[in-house]
Enzyme design. Structure first.
Site, short mmCIF file in Angstrom:
data_model
loop_
_atom_site.label_atom_id
_atom_site.label_comp_id
_atom_site.label_asym_id
_atom_site.label_seq_id
_atom_site.Cartn_x
_atom_site.Cartn_y
_atom_site.Cartn_z
N ASP A 1 -0.16 15.37 -5.91
CA ASP A 1 -0.83 14.10 -5.68
C ASP A 1 -1.04 13.45 -7.04
OD1 ASP A 1 -2.36 12.10 -4.34
OD2 ASP A 1 -4.18 13.15 -4.96
N ASP B 1 -3.57 10.50 -7.94
CA ASP B 1 -4.95 10.16 -8.31
C ASP B 1 -5.87 11.34 -7.99
OD1 ASP B 1 -3.70 7.76 -8.83
OD2 ASP B 1 -4.49 6.75 -7.06
N CYS C 1 3.33 5.59 -1.06
CA CYS C 1 3.23 4.91 0.24
C CYS C 1 2.26 3.73 0.14
CB CYS C 1 2.74 5.88 1.31
SG CYS C 1 2.54 5.04 2.90
#
Ligand SMILES: [Mg+2]
Length: 173
Positions: free
Chosen positions: A14, A16, A95
């Site tokens: 991931d 953030d 996304c």
């Protein structure tokens, strides 16, 4: 003769809260603050033969907080910042869609790419000949781990601190 395709192990990260500080929709250069140990963790994974792939929900685009171009420029900046420290990112999947968008370009009630859906991971697996059975994900939210589960691989929750120490302890190496 037929040669079996080579498949690669990968680590999905991931963005953030794992690679950079989650300051709330970071998208400008001044928001780019690497998590302690981020570059070292990616270098460690590179050295072990893992393809490192970023998978990030960026609903800030759908919410009108920044443009898709700004998002892509920020991701490029992050990849370059890491590369300058010898840490190689193999691919970035982001996304921009969200169910509460007023912008028809970015509205989607439940986009297959938006974590906890596994779309970004599944596309990366196909695009880069990744072997899911030798791959895993690190995220800072349950939705990250759920996306990994739906893609058929383990996910591990990073709750802050030094990412390289976390990876080292995870791999026992
Ligand atoms: Mg996160």
């Amino acid at each position: 003769m037929t040669i079996a395709p080579t498949t690669h192990p990968a680590v999905f990260l991931d963005r953030d809260g794992v690679l950079i500080t989650d300051s709330g929709y970071p998208h400008l250069e001044e928001h780019l603050v690497l998590i302690p140990g981020a570059a070292e963790a990616v270098r460690r994974l590179n050295a072990l033969g893992y393809l490192v792939v970023i998978v990030t929900n960026q609903s800030g685009v759908a919410r009108g907080l920044f443009s898709i171009e700004q998002m892509e420029a920020f991701n490029t900046l992050l990849v370059r910042r890491l590369m300058a420290k010898g840490a190689r990112i193999g691919a970035v999947y982001a996304c921009p869609f969200h169910s509460e968008s007023d912008d028809p370009r970015w509205f989607h009630p439940d986009h297959p790419d938006r974590k906890p859906n596994p779309g970004m991971i599944l596309r990366a697996v196909a695009d880069h000949d990744i072997d899911p059975s030798r791959s895993f994900l690190i995220g800072d939210r349950q939705s990250d781990l759920e996306a990994a589960r739906r893609a058929g691989m383990p996910g591990f929750l990073f709750e802050g601190g030094n990412l390289d120490h976390f990876v080292r302890d995870l791999l026992g190496a």
